[in-house]
Design a protein around this motif. Sequence first.
Motif, PDB file in Angstrom:
ATOM      1  N   ASP A   1      -7.269  -2.080   0.677  1.00  0.00           N
ATOM      2  CA  ASP A   1      -6.070  -1.618   1.379  1.00  0.00           C
ATOM      3  C   ASP A   1      -5.175  -0.855   0.404  1.00  0.00           C
ATOM      4  O   ASP A   1      -4.738   0.272   0.662  1.00  0.00           O
ATOM      5  CB  ASP A   1      -5.346  -2.849   1.947  1.00  0.00           C
ATOM      6  CG  ASP A   1      -4.132  -2.498   2.781  1.00  0.00           C
ATOM      7  OD1 ASP A   1      -3.984  -1.332   3.165  1.00  0.00           O
ATOM      8  OD2 ASP A   1      -3.324  -3.412   3.047  1.00  0.00           O
TER       9      ASP A   1
ATOM     10  N   ASP B   1      -5.163   3.541  -0.161  1.00  0.00           N
ATOM     11  CA  ASP B   1      -3.931   4.300   0.065  1.00  0.00           C
ATOM     12  C   ASP B   1      -3.478   5.000  -1.210  1.00  0.00           C
ATOM     13  O   ASP B   1      -3.038   6.148  -1.170  1.00  0.00           O
ATOM     14  CB  ASP B   1      -2.833   3.379   0.621  1.00  0.00           C
ATOM     15  CG  ASP B   1      -2.991   3.168   2.120  1.00  0.00           C
ATOM     16  OD1 ASP B   1      -3.630   4.013   2.775  1.00  0.00           O
ATOM     17  OD2 ASP B   1      -2.488   2.164   2.642  1.00  0.00           O
TER      18      ASP B   1
ATOM     19  N   ASP C   1       0.830  -1.208   0.000  1.00  0.00           N
ATOM     20  CA  ASP C   1       0.000   0.000   0.000  1.00  0.00           C
ATOM     21  C   ASP C   1       0.866   1.260   0.000  1.00  0.00           C
ATOM     22  O   ASP C   1       0.543   2.246  -0.683  1.00  0.00           O
ATOM     23  CB  ASP C   1      -1.038   0.005   1.137  1.00  0.00           C
ATOM     24  CG  ASP C   1      -0.521  -0.543   2.450  1.00  0.00           C
ATOM     25  OD1 ASP C   1       0.626  -1.028   2.510  1.00  0.00           O
ATOM     26  OD2 ASP C   1      -1.269  -0.486   3.444  1.00  0.00           O
TER      27      ASP C   1
END
Lengths: 354, 354
Positions: free
Chosen positions: B243, B247, A219
């Motif tokens: 996730d 981000d 991420d």
Amino acid sequence: MKKRVAVLRGDGIGKEVTDAAISVLEAIGRRFHHEFEWVYGLLGGEAIDTVGQPLPDETIRICEESDAIILGAVGGPKWDNHPSHLRPEKGLLQIRKHFELSVNLRPVQAFKSLLSVSPLKEEVAEGVDMMIVRELTGGLYFGEPSFHDNDKAVDTLVYGRDEIERVVVHAFELAKQRRNKVTSVDKANVLESSKLWRKIVEEVAARYPEVEYDHMLVDAAAMKLITYPSAFDVIVTENMFGDILSDEASVITGSLGMLPSASLRVDGFGLYEPIHGSAPDIAGKNIANPIGAILSTAMMLRSSFSMLEEANTLETAVKNVLEAGFCTSEFKNIGRQILSTTEMTEKIISEIER
Amino acid sequence: MKKRVAVLRGDGIGKEVTDAAISVLEAIGRRFHHEFEWVYGLLGGEAIDTVGQPLPDETIRICEESDAIILGAVGGPKWDNHPSHLRPEKGLLQIRKHFELSVNLRPVQAFKSLLSVSPLKEEVAEGVDMMIVRELTGGLYFGEPSFHDNDKAVDTLVYGRDEIERVVVHAFELAKQRRNKVTSVDKANVLESSKLWRKIVEEVAARYPEVEYDHMLVDAAAMKLITYPSAFDVIVTENMFGDILSDEASVITGSLGMLPSASLRVDGFGLYEPIHGSAPDIAGKNIANPIGAILSTAMMLRSSFSMLEEANTLETAVKNVLEAGFCTSEFKNIGRQILSTTEMTEKIISEIER
Ligand SMILES: [Mg+2]
Ligand SMILES: [Mg+2]
């Protein structure tokens, strides 16, 4: 040298851009005294129409008897409603699997003359020059058990040490030829497979003391590809993360039609193709950008044939033509001179012959 | 109305930004005649130092007796080398799990006055206003078997119908309050879990004929978040894809410190926190951006307390202050007036009291 190359032009603009790439390789052959033999095979939609399967046995035989494979693109609306085993893309998956092409290389490079077409601010996209190394034949897309019924679904992410090690080694070897930096991307704070991945990266890194490396969570990597993409040199990651991140990275320069790729077997045999699709809407109009296909063959020269000077010459020719202000039709309205597919190809050939 | 709120300020700037958010909520309470009772609990590093665990039982009790939880941020270099069960972040994971917070909301909104700080070109970032709905307690991060040894690693992606359906329903409900559009992100061309996901999305969508929806593959979504982010309204996806994508999306506006989040239980109980970390380097200096924390409490007003006008008032106040040219210290050098944490808080309160 004499090299035999399987040519799978595929569908749509796949044909035109592959023809362009072959003309350019002929020029490289003339300049460096190599002889290329082109052996044509069917793949994708055209193969379905002609022999009833996306990857005919004859095509496999042709590829097996060659030193490398170049591929255009496959697919089109004509085959979109076929059952999945009769879809053009199936041919691609089959060929990767058949030849055990476990290492996928996806370079992304920003050309200074085209920064205005990037969705990123010019100062953010400037200087981007990364190589994403993706594991291509393992992980979540292939693990068993894998099934779903009406109430439950399971997929399995499995990696063996060997699968991880070979791709990580490849990444460190590549870094030595570049800027000596590897970023390994995982999710080691959560996934067991990433913990093994990270352990193996540490082991391999110990054998390459000259290469700097770091670990980054997937991420965080997805963020940094946007905020500071020029910081990356070589990125190495597992299959699914590589699938997502390589596509994310492909748009940061704004010139998707320029991007090549390679899918390699451990012994160096490989398949080379532009990352763009078959673009049926512009097929046959002589306006497609051939540079993704042309740069893919530069990767072939370097990775499968160890022709480093030849690869550099080809890449420099492309760069010079772009920096001189030429581009193809997808970049209209940015004040540059638009060339057709064949004109762009000729320009690049002239550069090689200079 | 009278509401009891558990306040877990956490570590670093978590404390300052939570204090700011509480001051702002007090102003909302005064204007709309609500009474908020604040009950403070320990979480993260401070909890480890004080009672020896990142999520003390007393904190769980406080949260159980409250109507919602607001949280600052946890962690810092002091605890970085602790064993994993004594890491501040562990407290976060435990609290999400304990309260079954299965739906994670991550809105991303571009403020016109701050487009210059986005890594994207201003015309690309302009108008971005999306809500990412992420499944938070299932999928690859939680499935069994999950193990690794020296030679092999396995993780398992499991989803049950109920886990998928509740988050998809939440997304469609949210879309009705927004621009009536849902993009479901999956990898249905490869993953069995995505095939079930897509099937359930189809079923749920049939119950919301007024909501437009489409399916997008995760790699295509990673591209479009950069090339055309303003096209998204609500995005709904499974845990791991969420996730990564949430981000990725968080950096496209260039103002990470502005971004709130919510983690909800099916009954509406929830935990609200800014997405930024504890930033120990700037803690205690009264320069942190309190807006992520403040906007998180607006999400609490809306999602847990059904105080829609109150939430809108708070969000409008923030927007007005930003559009008036004020910001906090991370935006220096863009020719705007820099305020301290408390000055920014006061400005927002003045807007609410106008
Ligand atoms: Mg992909
Ligand atoms: Mg994340």
